[in-house]
Scaffold this motif. Structure first.
Motif, PDB file in Angstrom:
ATOM      1  N   UNK A 122       0.826  -1.204   0.000  1.00 10.06           N
ATOM      2  CA  UNK A 122       0.000   0.000   0.000  1.00 10.06           C
ATOM      3  C   UNK A 122       0.865   1.261   0.000  1.00 10.06           C
ATOM      4  N   UNK A 123       1.920   1.270   0.800  1.00  9.68           N
ATOM      5  CA  UNK A 123       2.815   2.422   0.844  1.00  9.68           C
ATOM      6  C   UNK A 123       3.494   2.645  -0.502  1.00  9.68           C
ATOM      7  N   UNK A 124       3.906   1.566  -1.151  1.00 13.13           N
ATOM      8  CA  UNK A 124       4.536   1.685  -2.461  1.00 13.13           C
ATOM      9  C   UNK A 124       3.529   2.158  -3.497  1.00 13.13           C
ATOM     10  N   UNK A 125       2.290   1.671  -3.422  1.00 16.01           N
ATOM     11  CA  UNK A 125       1.249   2.141  -4.353  1.00 16.01           C
ATOM     12  C   UNK A 125       1.002   3.640  -4.171  1.00 16.01           C
ATOM     13  N   UNK A 126       0.962   4.104  -2.941  1.00 13.93           N
ATOM     14  CA  UNK A 126       0.759   5.535  -2.690  1.00 13.93           C
ATOM     15  C   UNK A 126       1.912   6.344  -3.283  1.00 13.93           C
ATOM     16  N   UNK A 127       3.128   5.824  -3.180  1.00  8.67           N
ATOM     17  CA  UNK A 127       4.266   6.504  -3.806  1.00  8.67           C
ATOM     18  C   UNK A 127       4.115   6.534  -5.324  1.00  8.67           C
ATOM     19  N   UNK A 128       3.728   5.418  -5.930  1.00 11.18           N
ATOM     20  CA  UNK A 128       3.496   5.397  -7.371  1.00 11.18           C
ATOM     21  C   UNK A 128       2.393   6.377  -7.754  1.00 11.18           C
ATOM     22  N   UNK A 129       1.347   6.454  -6.947  1.00  6.68           N
ATOM     23  CA  UNK A 129       0.231   7.355  -7.249  1.00  6.68           C
ATOM     24  C   UNK A 129       0.700   8.809  -7.191  1.00  6.68           C
ATOM     25  N   UNK A 130       1.460   9.159  -6.152  1.00  8.99           N
ATOM     26  CA  UNK A 130       1.894  10.551  -6.015  1.00  8.99           C
ATOM     27  C   UNK A 130       2.896  10.935  -7.103  1.00  8.99           C
ATOM     28  N   UNK A 167      -7.681  12.620 -11.423  1.00  8.29           N
ATOM     29  CA  UNK A 167      -7.485  11.563 -10.428  1.00  8.29           C
ATOM     30  C   UNK A 167      -7.696  10.184 -11.049  1.00  8.29           C
ATOM     31  N   UNK A 168      -8.660  10.061 -11.948  1.00  6.19           N
ATOM     32  CA  UNK A 168      -8.899   8.788 -12.629  1.00  6.19           C
ATOM     33  C   UNK A 168      -7.707   8.415 -13.501  1.00  6.19           C
ATOM     34  N   UNK A 169      -7.197   9.374 -14.252  1.00  4.31           N
ATOM     35  CA  UNK A 169      -6.026   9.124 -15.100  1.00  4.31           C
ATOM     36  C   UNK A 169      -4.812   8.736 -14.258  1.00  4.31           C
ATOM     37  N   UNK A 170      -4.604   9.446 -13.158  1.00  5.89           N
ATOM     38  CA  UNK A 170      -3.471   9.157 -12.277  1.00  5.89           C
ATOM     39  C   UNK A 170      -3.614   7.761 -11.692  1.00  5.89           C
ATOM     40  N   UNK A 171      -4.807   7.386 -11.296  1.00  4.37           N
ATOM     41  CA  UNK A 171      -5.049   6.063 -10.723  1.00  4.37           C
ATOM     42  C   UNK A 171      -4.759   4.965 -11.742  1.00  4.37           C
ATOM     43  N   UNK A 172      -5.154   5.173 -12.984  1.00  6.78           N
ATOM     44  CA  UNK A 172      -4.898   4.178 -14.033  1.00  6.78           C
ATOM     45  C   UNK A 172      -3.403   4.026 -14.265  1.00  6.78           C
ATOM     46  N   UNK A 173      -2.689   5.130 -14.398  1.00  3.54           N
ATOM     47  CA  UNK A 173      -1.242   5.073 -14.629  1.00  3.54           C
ATOM     48  C   UNK A 173      -0.536   4.435 -13.440  1.00  3.54           C
ATOM     49  N   UNK A 174      -0.908   4.848 -12.222  1.00  5.17           N
ATOM     50  CA  UNK A 174      -0.264   4.305 -11.024  1.00  5.17           C
ATOM     51  C   UNK A 174      -0.528   2.811 -10.881  1.00  5.17           C
ATOM     52  N   UNK A 175      -1.720   2.373 -11.203  1.00  8.88           N
ATOM     53  CA  UNK A 175      -2.056   0.953 -11.097  1.00  8.88           C
ATOM     54  C   UNK A 175      -1.258   0.122 -12.092  1.00  8.88           C
ATOM     55  N   UNK A 176      -1.104   0.625 -13.316  1.00 11.75           N
ATOM     56  CA  UNK A 176      -0.307  -0.093 -14.316  1.00 11.75           C
ATOM     57  C   UNK A 176       1.153  -0.179 -13.870  1.00 11.75           C
ATOM     58  N   UNK A 177       1.714   0.943 -13.416  1.00  8.65           N
ATOM     59  CA  UNK A 177       3.106   0.942 -12.967  1.00  8.65           C
ATOM     60  C   UNK A 177       3.301   0.048 -11.744  1.00  8.65           C
ATOM     61  N   UNK A 228       5.592  -3.260 -11.258  1.00  8.07           N
ATOM     62  CA  UNK A 228       6.520  -3.372 -10.134  1.00  8.07           C
ATOM     63  C   UNK A 228       6.307  -4.684  -9.379  1.00  8.07           C
ATOM     64  N   UNK A 229       5.065  -5.020  -9.098  1.00 10.47           N
ATOM     65  CA  UNK A 229       4.762  -6.253  -8.367  1.00 10.47           C
ATOM     66  C   UNK A 229       5.173  -7.494  -9.163  1.00 10.47           C
ATOM     67  N   UNK A 230       4.920  -7.473 -10.466  1.00 10.65           N
ATOM     68  CA  UNK A 230       5.329  -8.604 -11.290  1.00 10.65           C
ATOM     69  C   UNK A 230       6.846  -8.747 -11.311  1.00 10.65           C
ATOM     70  N   UNK A 231       7.548  -7.622 -11.406  1.00  7.86           N
ATOM     71  CA  UNK A 231       9.005  -7.672 -11.370  1.00  7.86           C
ATOM     72  C   UNK A 231       9.492  -8.146 -10.005  1.00  7.86           C
ATOM     73  N   UNK A 232       8.834  -7.742  -8.946  1.00 10.12           N
ATOM     74  CA  UNK A 232       9.206  -8.181  -7.596  1.00 10.12           C
ATOM     75  C   UNK A 232       9.031  -9.693  -7.458  1.00 10.12           C
ATOM     76  N   UNK A 233       7.967 -10.198  -8.027  1.00 16.35           N
ATOM     77  CA  UNK A 233       7.681 -11.627  -7.897  1.00 16.35           C
ATOM     78  C   UNK A 233       8.570 -12.496  -8.788  1.00 16.35           C
ATOM     79  N   UNK A 234       8.753 -12.078 -10.044  1.00 13.27           N
ATOM     80  CA  UNK A 234       9.470 -12.910 -11.005  1.00 13.27           C
ATOM     81  C   UNK A 234      10.929 -12.498 -11.217  1.00 13.27           C
ATOM     82  N   UNK A 235      11.332 -11.341 -10.711  1.00 18.07           N
ATOM     83  CA  UNK A 235      12.731 -10.934 -10.775  1.00 18.07           C
ATOM     84  C   UNK A 235      13.259 -10.672 -12.171  1.00 18.07           C
ATOM     85  N   UNK A 236      12.472  -9.999 -13.006  1.00 17.72           N
ATOM     86  CA  UNK A 236      12.913  -9.704 -14.364  1.00 17.72           C
ATOM     87  C   UNK A 236      14.134  -8.794 -14.370  1.00 17.72           C
ATOM     88  N   UNK A 237      14.094  -7.746 -13.565  1.00 16.12           N
ATOM     89  CA  UNK A 237      15.207  -6.808 -13.454  1.00 16.12           C
ATOM     90  C   UNK A 237      15.644  -6.795 -12.001  1.00 16.12           C
TER      91      UNK A 237
END
Length: 93
Positions: free
Chosen positions: A7-15, A54-64, A68-77
């Motif tokens: 949640x904290x990381x999502x808030x950072x992505x959102x901001x 706010x809707x646009x920001x939420x969409x962009x933040x959710x995609x990013x 991030x979560x997929x990279x954290x789980x699978x270790x692509x980078x």
């Protein structure tokens, strides 16, 4: 990863996404063909729609955040992939 950390990381992505989204779709009063208010800056937006932004920001933040979560789980980078100065292999003196 704990949900509070996520949640904290999502808030950072959102901001951070606010600064990515704000410049797009802004029209000044001159571009919109409206009348300026006395003392209004020339670069001020004609209309600011907070809900749409706010809707646009939420969409962009959710995609990013999803990437991030997929990279954290699978270790692509990993940190070694972006270690341009080979500091991870240096000996500690």
């Amino acid at each position: 990863m704990r949900w509070t950390s996520a949640l904290a990381i999502y808030i950072l992505f959102w901001s951070f996404s606010v600064f990515l989204v704000l410049p797009f779709g802004v029209r000044t009063t001159d571009e919109a063909g409206g009348d300026k208010v006395a003392g209004q800056a020339e670069s001020a937006p004609h209309e600011f729609r907070a809900g749409r932004t706010a809707l646009r920001v939420t969409i962009v933040a959710t995609i990013l955040f999803a990437l991030f979560q997929l990279n954290y789980r699978y270790g692509w980078i990993e940190a070694r992939d972006v270690d341009f100065f080979d500091r991870m292999n240096m000996e500690i003196r």
